[in-house]
Scaffold this motif. Structure first.
Motif, PDB file in Angstrom:
ATOM      1  N   PHE A 234       0.832  -1.206   0.000  1.00  0.00           N
ATOM      2  CA  PHE A 234       0.000   0.000   0.000  1.00  0.00           C
ATOM      3  C   PHE A 234       0.872   1.264   0.000  1.00  0.00           C
ATOM      4  O   PHE A 234       0.648   2.189  -0.778  1.00  0.00           O
ATOM      5  CB  PHE A 234      -0.910   0.029   1.230  1.00  0.00           C
ATOM      6  N   ALA A 235       1.848   1.268   0.904  1.00  0.00           N
ATOM      7  CA  ALA A 235       2.725   2.432   1.017  1.00  0.00           C
ATOM      8  C   ALA A 235       3.529   2.640  -0.261  1.00  0.00           C
ATOM      9  O   ALA A 235       3.710   3.776  -0.724  1.00  0.00           O
ATOM     10  CB  ALA A 235       3.659   2.271   2.208  1.00  0.00           C
TER      11      ALA A 235
ATOM     12  N   LEU B  35      -6.505  -4.824  -5.353  1.00  0.00           N
ATOM     13  CA  LEU B  35      -7.920  -4.882  -5.003  1.00  0.00           C
ATOM     14  C   LEU B  35      -8.450  -3.571  -4.434  1.00  0.00           C
ATOM     15  O   LEU B  35      -9.613  -3.224  -4.649  1.00  0.00           O
ATOM     16  CB  LEU B  35      -8.161  -6.014  -3.998  1.00  0.00           C
ATOM     17  N   VAL B  36      -7.624  -2.830  -3.696  1.00  0.00           N
ATOM     18  CA  VAL B  36      -8.107  -1.562  -3.137  1.00  0.00           C
ATOM     19  C   VAL B  36      -7.980  -0.416  -4.133  1.00  0.00           C
ATOM     20  O   VAL B  36      -8.474   0.686  -3.874  1.00  0.00           O
ATOM     21  CB  VAL B  36      -7.380  -1.206  -1.818  1.00  0.00           C
ATOM     22  N   SER B  37      -7.365  -0.672  -5.275  1.00  0.00           N
ATOM     23  CA  SER B  37      -7.154   0.379  -6.263  1.00  0.00           C
ATOM     24  C   SER B  37      -8.377   0.545  -7.159  1.00  0.00           C
ATOM     25  O   SER B  37      -9.262  -0.314  -7.226  1.00  0.00           O
ATOM     26  CB  SER B  37      -5.931   0.064  -7.128  1.00  0.00           C
ATOM     27  N   ASP B  38      -8.398   1.654  -7.892  1.00  0.00           N
ATOM     28  CA  ASP B  38      -9.482   1.899  -8.835  1.00  0.00           C
ATOM     29  C   ASP B  38      -9.465   0.907  -9.992  1.00  0.00           C
ATOM     30  O   ASP B  38     -10.480   0.740 -10.675  1.00  0.00           O
ATOM     31  CB  ASP B  38      -9.391   3.329  -9.378  1.00  0.00           C
ATOM     32  N   ALA B  39      -8.333   0.250 -10.208  1.00  0.00           N
ATOM     33  CA  ALA B  39      -8.258  -0.740 -11.275  1.00  0.00           C
ATOM     34  C   ALA B  39      -9.192  -1.917 -11.023  1.00  0.00           C
ATOM     35  O   ALA B  39      -9.599  -2.604 -11.958  1.00  0.00           O
ATOM     36  CB  ALA B  39      -6.817  -1.240 -11.421  1.00  0.00           C
ATOM     37  N   ALA B  40      -9.552  -2.140  -9.745  1.00  0.00           N
ATOM     38  CA  ALA B  40     -10.435  -3.254  -9.384  1.00  0.00           C
ATOM     39  C   ALA B  40     -11.838  -2.767  -9.022  1.00  0.00           C
ATOM     40  O   ALA B  40     -12.574  -3.441  -8.316  1.00  0.00           O
ATOM     41  CB  ALA B  40      -9.837  -4.025  -8.208  1.00  0.00           C
TER      42      ALA B  40
ATOM     43  N   GLY C 101     -12.644  10.510   6.805  1.00  0.00           N
ATOM     44  CA  GLY C 101     -13.002   9.579   5.743  1.00  0.00           C
ATOM     45  C   GLY C 101     -12.020   8.427   5.679  1.00  0.00           C
ATOM     46  O   GLY C 101     -10.956   8.455   6.320  1.00  0.00           O
ATOM     47  N   LEU C 102     -12.381   7.404   4.911  1.00  0.00           N
ATOM     48  CA  LEU C 102     -11.541   6.212   4.780  1.00  0.00           C
ATOM     49  C   LEU C 102     -11.783   5.605   3.405  1.00  0.00           C
ATOM     50  O   LEU C 102     -12.920   5.558   2.932  1.00  0.00           O
ATOM     51  CB  LEU C 102     -11.909   5.197   5.872  1.00  0.00           C
ATOM     52  N   ASP C 103     -10.696   5.154   2.777  1.00  0.00           N
ATOM     53  CA  ASP C 103     -10.813   4.578   1.438  1.00  0.00           C
ATOM     54  C   ASP C 103     -10.678   3.054   1.415  1.00  0.00           C
ATOM     55  O   ASP C 103     -11.271   2.401   0.560  1.00  0.00           O
ATOM     56  CB  ASP C 103      -9.762   5.193   0.516  1.00  0.00           C
ATOM     57  N   PHE C 104      -9.886   2.511   2.328  1.00  0.00           N
ATOM     58  CA  PHE C 104      -9.791   1.052   2.374  1.00  0.00           C
ATOM     59  C   PHE C 104      -9.367   0.595   3.761  1.00  0.00           C
ATOM     60  O   PHE C 104      -8.828   1.373   4.561  1.00  0.00           O
ATOM     61  CB  PHE C 104      -8.841   0.508   1.304  1.00  0.00           C
ATOM     62  N   LEU C 105      -9.638  -0.661   4.009  1.00  0.00           N
ATOM     63  CA  LEU C 105      -9.341  -1.266   5.305  1.00  0.00           C
ATOM     64  C   LEU C 105      -8.889  -2.703   5.097  1.00  0.00           C
ATOM     65  O   LEU C 105      -9.453  -3.423   4.268  1.00  0.00           O
ATOM     66  CB  LEU C 105     -10.589  -1.224   6.186  1.00  0.00           C
TER      67      LEU C 105
ATOM     68  N   GLY D 284     -15.300   2.554  -1.332  1.00  0.00           N
ATOM     69  CA  GLY D 284     -14.050   2.087  -0.739  1.00  0.00           C
ATOM     70  C   GLY D 284     -13.937   0.587  -0.867  1.00  0.00           C
ATOM     71  O   GLY D 284     -14.676  -0.047  -1.626  1.00  0.00           O
ATOM     72  N   CYS D 285     -13.006   0.019  -0.124  1.00  0.00           N
ATOM     73  CA  CYS D 285     -12.750  -1.416  -0.208  1.00  0.00           C
ATOM     74  C   CYS D 285     -12.407  -1.962   1.165  1.00  0.00           C
ATOM     75  O   CYS D 285     -11.614  -1.373   1.900  1.00  0.00           O
ATOM     76  CB  CYS D 285     -11.610  -1.694  -1.192  1.00  0.00           C
ATOM     77  N   LEU D 286     -13.018  -3.100   1.503  1.00  0.00           N
ATOM     78  CA  LEU D 286     -12.747  -3.808   2.744  1.00  0.00           C
ATOM     79  C   LEU D 286     -12.129  -5.158   2.408  1.00  0.00           C
ATOM     80  O   LEU D 286     -12.676  -5.906   1.595  1.00  0.00           O
ATOM     81  CB  LEU D 286     -14.051  -4.036   3.521  1.00  0.00           C
ATOM     82  N   LEU D 287     -11.001  -5.461   3.030  1.00  0.00           N
ATOM     83  CA  LEU D 287     -10.320  -6.735   2.798  1.00  0.00           C
ATOM     84  C   LEU D 287     -10.190  -7.501   4.101  1.00  0.00           C
ATOM     85  O   LEU D 287      -9.970  -6.923   5.161  1.00  0.00           O
ATOM     86  CB  LEU D 287      -8.908  -6.505   2.252  1.00  0.00           C
ATOM     87  N   CYS D 288     -10.300  -8.832   4.010  1.00  0.00           N
ATOM     88  CA  CYS D 288      -9.965  -9.697   5.132  1.00  0.00           C
ATOM     89  C   CYS D 288      -9.096 -10.830   4.609  1.00  0.00           C
ATOM     90  O   CYS D 288      -8.890 -10.975   3.400  1.00  0.00           O
ATOM     91  CB  CYS D 288     -11.220 -10.230   5.830  1.00  0.00           C
ATOM     92  N   VAL D 289      -8.576 -11.634   5.527  1.00  0.00           N
ATOM     93  CA  VAL D 289      -7.649 -12.704   5.158  1.00  0.00           C
ATOM     94  C   VAL D 289      -8.223 -14.046   5.606  1.00  0.00           C
ATOM     95  O   VAL D 289      -8.617 -14.220   6.763  1.00  0.00           O
ATOM     96  CB  VAL D 289      -6.268 -12.483   5.800  1.00  0.00           C
TER      97      VAL D 289
END
Length: 257
Positions: free
Chosen positions: A31-32, A234-239, A87-91, A141-146
């Motif tokens: 991400f960074a 996945l958190v990018s606009d490409a997805a 605000g928040l864009d992804f987690l 936005g986008c939420l991810l888990c593992v």
């Protein structure tokens, strides 16, 4: 080196960094590297000593405690997100836990308390985070888990975490359906076995690693950088048109296992 995708200006909350070898750290690194602004959490003051060097290396803007078992702490975390960023864009949710005696025993022998705790920390906390993130993701936005493939097939010694991860994957699909109209996308990333501190709690995990390598078509082990690359995409606009998926990043192990 050119970033995989452009996350410039996106604000992301990373929950679950344990040390520099953890899956969450690999994702935060990606991400960074793609330009995102990050915040990260640590479990408690003892864990903070392991998280701080990772956060400093990646330029994480701020850190905060997050033990989902402590009443009010998760709400305080998202209150801090709103106060600092509005605000928040992804987690990224990359936490899981089961009491050792329940994790190392048969599923049919697990205690009610142990099962409830494993489900609360590993699954229900993702639902809670989705609810708290929803009003902060004002433009989507986008939420991810593992997760792990022990959710869909029996993996020796994975035990209680199999049913728990199955619940997490189902929750992922339901959250995606419920929040999709607000432009919030949801995914579960399913890495192959990776030698992390969390994985060391699984009995005879070294055998699982060896077996996984032999089952991959390319016989190349997966690492946290591989998971991070997928997470960044996945958190990018490409997805932006992809949601509700359980995506393996396991070198093709799921084809043959």
């Amino acid at each position: 080196m050119k970033p995989l995708v452009d996350l410039t200006g996106k604000r992301g909350l990373v929950i679950g960094i344990a040390n520099d070898k953890s899956i969450a750290a690999g994702c935060a690194d990606a991400f960074a590297g793609c330009g995102a602004r990050l915040a990260a959490t640590y479990l408690n003051e003892k864990a903070k000593d392991w998280v701080t060097p990772v956060a400093e290396r990646l330029g994480v803007e701020w850190t905060a405690p997050c033990d989902v078992r402590v009443p009010g702490q998760l709400e305080a975390l998202f209150g801090e997100v709103e106060r600092r960023w509005d605000g928040l864009d992804f987690l990224l949710h990359s936490i899981a836990f089961a009491p050792r005696e329940d994790l190392h025993g048969r599923v049919v022998d697990c205690s009610a308390d142990g099962f409830a705790m494993a489900m609360d920390v590993s699954c229900h906390s993702f639902l809670r985070m989705a609810k708290l993130a929803e009003p902060l993701m004002k433009v989507g936005g986008c939420l991810l888990c593992v997760t792990f493939y022990g959710s869909e097939r029996v993996v020796q010694h994975y035990n209680l975490m199999g049913p728990v991860k199955a619940a997490l994957e189902s929750a992922t699909r339901y959250i995606a359906a419920e929040l999709g109209s607000k432009g919030i996308r949801v995914h579960a990333i399913s890495p192959g076995p990776i030698a992390t501190r969390a994985a060391s709690g699984i009995e005879r995990f070294d055998e699982l690693l060896t077996r996984a390598a032999s089952e991959m078509p390319g016989q190349q082990p997966v690492d946290i950088e591989d998971v991070g690359a997928l997470a960044a995409f996945l958190v990018s606009d490409a997805a932006r048109r992809i949601t509700g998926t359980i995506i393996p990043v396991d070198g093709g192990q799921h084809l043959l296992a």
